[in-house]
Design a protein around this motif. Structure first.
Motif, PDB file in Angstrom:
ATOM      1  N   LEU A 148      35.471  35.654  43.575  1.00 55.70           N
ATOM      2  CA  LEU A 148      35.086  34.386  43.000  1.00 55.70           C
ATOM      3  C   LEU A 148      34.628  34.582  41.683  1.00 55.70           C
ATOM      4  CD1 LEU A 148      33.970  32.282  46.098  1.00 55.70           C
ATOM      5  CD2 LEU A 148      36.288  32.534  45.008  1.00 55.70           C
ATOM      6  N   GLY A 149      34.473  35.824  41.075  1.00 56.82           N
ATOM      7  CA  GLY A 149      34.374  35.844  39.705  1.00 56.82           C
ATOM      8  C   GLY A 149      32.815  36.542  39.243  1.00 56.82           C
ATOM      9  N   ALA A 150      32.278  37.494  40.136  1.00 57.85           N
ATOM     10  CA  ALA A 150      30.972  37.993  39.889  1.00 57.85           C
ATOM     11  C   ALA A 150      30.886  39.480  40.543  1.00 57.85           C
ATOM     12  CB  ALA A 150      29.725  37.161  40.419  1.00 57.85           C
ATOM     13  N   GLY A 151      32.008  39.799  41.228  1.00 61.74           N
ATOM     14  CA  GLY A 151      31.779  41.078  41.903  1.00 61.74           C
ATOM     15  C   GLY A 151      31.963  42.303  40.679  1.00 61.74           C
ATOM     16  N   TRP A 152      32.427  42.134  39.508  1.00 62.12           N
ATOM     17  CA  TRP A 152      32.690  43.118  38.716  1.00 62.12           C
ATOM     18  C   TRP A 152      31.188  43.764  38.530  1.00 62.12           C
ATOM     19  CZ3 TRP A 152      30.296  43.239  34.188  1.00 62.12           C
ATOM     20  CH2 TRP A 152      29.711  42.057  33.535  1.00 62.12           C
ATOM     21  N   LEU A 153      30.079  42.918  38.588  1.00 59.45           N
ATOM     22  CA  LEU A 153      28.851  43.443  38.532  1.00 59.45           C
ATOM     23  C   LEU A 153      28.607  44.451  39.474  1.00 59.45           C
ATOM     24  CD1 LEU A 153      27.091  39.844  37.602  1.00 59.45           C
ATOM     25  CD2 LEU A 153      27.307  41.748  36.040  1.00 59.45           C
ATOM     26  N   LEU A 154      28.663  44.229  40.515  1.00 56.30           N
ATOM     27  CA  LEU A 154      28.656  45.397  41.795  1.00 56.30           C
ATOM     28  C   LEU A 154      29.371  46.638  41.443  1.00 56.30           C
ATOM     29  CD1 LEU A 154      28.815  42.760  44.766  1.00 56.30           C
ATOM     30  CD2 LEU A 154      26.997  44.280  44.180  1.00 56.30           C
ATOM     31  N   LEU A 155      30.358  46.272  41.120  1.00 55.66           N
ATOM     32  CA  LEU A 155      31.337  47.678  40.708  1.00 55.66           C
ATOM     33  C   LEU A 155      30.763  48.346  39.515  1.00 55.66           C
ATOM     34  CD1 LEU A 155      33.499  49.665  41.495  1.00 55.66           C
ATOM     35  CD2 LEU A 155      34.949  48.376  39.970  1.00 55.66           C
ATOM     36  N   ASP A 156      30.391  47.511  38.559  1.00 61.15           N
ATOM     37  CA  ASP A 156      29.709  48.186  37.244  1.00 61.15           C
ATOM     38  C   ASP A 156      28.428  48.823  37.664  1.00 61.15           C
ATOM     39  OD1 ASP A 156      30.100  48.851  34.403  1.00 61.15           O
ATOM     40  OD2 ASP A 156      28.276  47.287  34.028  1.00 61.15           O
ATOM     41  N   ALA A 157      27.704  48.443  38.659  1.00 64.26           N
ATOM     42  CA  ALA A 157      26.394  49.152  38.946  1.00 64.26           C
ATOM     43  C   ALA A 157      26.884  50.444  39.944  1.00 64.26           C
ATOM     44  CB  ALA A 157      25.875  48.168  40.109  1.00 64.26           C
ATOM     45  N   LYS A 167      25.088  53.060  44.113  1.00 64.27           N
ATOM     46  CA  LYS A 167      26.098  51.992  44.387  1.00 64.27           C
ATOM     47  C   LYS A 167      25.663  50.934  45.138  1.00 64.27           C
ATOM     48  CE  LYS A 167      29.034  51.792  47.901  1.00 64.27           C
ATOM     49  NZ  LYS A 167      28.981  50.614  48.529  1.00 64.27           N
ATOM     50  N   LEU A 168      25.780  49.671  44.684  1.00 62.25           N
ATOM     51  CA  LEU A 168      25.426  48.606  45.447  1.00 62.25           C
ATOM     52  C   LEU A 168      26.677  47.825  46.175  1.00 62.25           C
ATOM     53  CD1 LEU A 168      23.316  46.800  42.575  1.00 62.25           C
ATOM     54  CD2 LEU A 168      22.736  48.600  44.224  1.00 62.25           C
ATOM     55  N   GLY A 169      26.417  47.403  47.477  1.00 63.35           N
ATOM     56  CA  GLY A 169      27.169  46.498  48.175  1.00 63.35           C
ATOM     57  C   GLY A 169      27.680  47.256  49.018  1.00 63.35           C
ATOM     58  N   TYR A 170      28.341  46.597  49.914  1.00 61.91           N
ATOM     59  CA  TYR A 170      29.229  47.454  51.368  1.00 61.91           C
ATOM     60  C   TYR A 170      30.496  48.017  51.144  1.00 61.91           C
ATOM     61  CZ  TYR A 170      25.278  45.887  54.224  1.00 61.91           C
ATOM     62  OH  TYR A 170      23.872  45.781  54.630  1.00 61.91           O
ATOM     63  N   PHE A 176      36.132  47.609  45.775  1.00 66.51           N
ATOM     64  CA  PHE A 176      35.634  46.605  45.032  1.00 66.51           C
ATOM     65  C   PHE A 176      36.995  46.798  43.842  1.00 66.51           C
ATOM     66  CE2 PHE A 176      31.037  47.109  45.887  1.00 66.51           C
ATOM     67  CZ  PHE A 176      30.916  45.751  46.351  1.00 66.51           C
ATOM     68  N   GLY A 177      37.345  47.710  43.584  1.00 65.34           N
ATOM     69  CA  GLY A 177      38.458  47.663  42.477  1.00 65.34           C
ATOM     70  C   GLY A 177      39.684  47.011  42.848  1.00 65.34           C
ATOM     71  N   TYR A 178      40.042  47.227  44.268  1.00 63.85           N
ATOM     72  CA  TYR A 178      41.287  46.506  44.780  1.00 63.85           C
ATOM     73  C   TYR A 178      40.967  45.017  44.857  1.00 63.85           C
ATOM     74  CZ  TYR A 178      44.207  45.221  48.736  1.00 63.85           C
ATOM     75  OH  TYR A 178      45.350  44.438  49.435  1.00 63.85           O
ATOM     76  N   VAL A 179      39.868  44.663  45.190  1.00 59.69           N
ATOM     77  CA  VAL A 179      39.582  43.101  45.138  1.00 59.69           C
ATOM     78  C   VAL A 179      39.750  42.591  43.802  1.00 59.69           C
ATOM     79  CG1 VAL A 179      38.078  41.242  45.867  1.00 59.69           C
ATOM     80  CG2 VAL A 179      38.430  43.246  47.309  1.00 59.69           C
ATOM     81  N   LEU A 180      38.937  43.456  42.781  1.00 59.82           N
ATOM     82  CA  LEU A 180      39.116  42.954  41.452  1.00 59.82           C
ATOM     83  C   LEU A 180      40.407  42.704  40.854  1.00 59.82           C
ATOM     84  CD1 LEU A 180      36.020  44.771  39.731  1.00 59.82           C
ATOM     85  CD2 LEU A 180      36.417  42.256  39.604  1.00 59.82           C
ATOM     86  N   ALA A 181      41.147  43.754  41.259  1.00 58.55           N
ATOM     87  CA  ALA A 181      42.445  43.703  40.729  1.00 58.55           C
ATOM     88  C   ALA A 181      43.515  42.667  41.415  1.00 58.55           C
ATOM     89  CB  ALA A 181      43.313  45.206  41.326  1.00 58.55           C
ATOM     90  N   LYS A 182      43.231  42.186  42.642  1.00 53.21           N
ATOM     91  CA  LYS A 182      43.937  41.053  43.299  1.00 53.21           C
ATOM     92  C   LYS A 182      43.529  39.839  42.432  1.00 53.21           C
ATOM     93  CE  LYS A 182      45.835  42.579  46.947  1.00 53.21           C
ATOM     94  NZ  LYS A 182      47.306  42.135  47.351  1.00 53.21           N
TER      95      LYS A 182
END
Length: 297
Positions: A148-157, A167-170, A176-182
């Motif tokens: 929904l548009g904010a997870g690139w922040l988690l990957l960039d961390a 690394k943040l998140g589970y 993270f890259g896979y979902v961002l790519a979707k």
């Protein structure tokens, strides 16, 4: 939060991630998901060392609340020493209390990432979507934040070198890259231009390759020669012995009308399973995400 420790890589949670994408479409609907065609942009969540800590946190939190369309949710943010990156108390509102790890007092560039995950907890709480078990529910939250548009922040961390790691998140960086790519393939958005972390850029590239792989699986016409040959072999076996439906783990054949078969396979966009007749070239439309799929069954 991995802080100096080992960072898990690969796709150990992939099936849960795909289930989370399906759950988002089922709970929110196609129309709601398409309200998030634009991601949070760096300028809206930028946080420099000269900013006032508490005013800056409130500003970033308000922007994320606005992005996720939570106008009634007022965030109260505090800092304390804890093991995890952050924590949120989910109540009936209208106020939500978020605690951030003390580490973010001096690592302010990643505050937006931590807040995005916690505010998504609020969003999912309000829409009544959750998975059983803490692990799967956190994976759902990471997936939803990203889709929904904010997870690139988690990957960039995510940052890792020979001497340190964060690394943040589970999800793993590649997940993270896979979902961002979707999301990128759905909305035509390139989040890689926002990355400040070289490792995030690499993880996104790997996730994009995996997401494109989903779009090249039989019976889709974009499948490669090897996949088409494997599919033809499995289809022949299913036609010869309908009591033992063939399957490669992604697609499977099931009996239909007398003398006929159907093939079921996951939609490459939302991963809901689709059933189409085995009769050559077929155009299928996913009822959940409305993706039109060109198939050769």
């Amino acid at each position: 939060m991995a802080n100096g420790g080992p960072v898990e890589h690969g796709y150990p949670h992939l099936e849960t991630v795909r289930g989370a994408v399906t759950a988002l479409y089922r709970r929110l609907s196609y129309d709601t998901i398409h309200q998030f065609t634009s991601s949070v942009v760096p300028a809206d969540v930028a946080f420099c060392d000269t900013d006032d800590l508490h005013l800056g946190v409130q500003r970033v939190a308000r922007e994320l609340v606005r992005h996720f369309r939570l106008p009634q949710a007022r965030m109260i943010v505090a800092f304390r020493a804890m093991e995890h990156a952050a924590n949120v108390e989910l109540t009936a509102g209208p106020e939500y209390f978020v605690e951030l790890n003390d580490r973010f007092r001096t690592h302010r560039r990643d505050i937006g990432a931590a807040l995005a995950h916690e505010i998504m907890h609020v969003y999912l709480h309000r829409v009544g979507l959750s998975f059983p078990g803490t692990r799967d529910n956190e994976i759902l939250t990471d997936t939803a934040t990203t889709y929904l548009g904010a997870g690139w922040l988690l990957l960039d961390a995510y940052r890792e070198d020979a001497a340190s790691s964060q690394k943040l998140g589970y999800l793993t960086p590649e997940e993270f890259g896979y979902v961002l790519a979707k999301r990128s393939l759905l909305f035509g958005e390139d989040p890689s231009v926002w990355f400040t972390s070289a490792q995030a850029y690499t993880a996104y590239g790997r996730g994009l390759e995996r997401a494109r792989h989903d779009e090249r699986q039989p019976p889709l016409t974009a499948a490669g020669w090897a996949g088409r040959r494997r599919y033809a072999r499995d289809r022949r076996h299913a036609q010869e012995d309908r009591s033992a439906a063939a399957s490669d783990g992604a697609y499977s054949f099931v009996p239909d009308a007398p003398g006929a078969l159907r093939v079921t396979f996951p939609c490459p966009t939302c991963h809901q399973r689709i059933r189409v007749p085995v009769r050559g070239r077929v155009r299928a439309r996913c009822a959940l995400c409305r993706t039109v799929l060109e198939c050769d069954t």
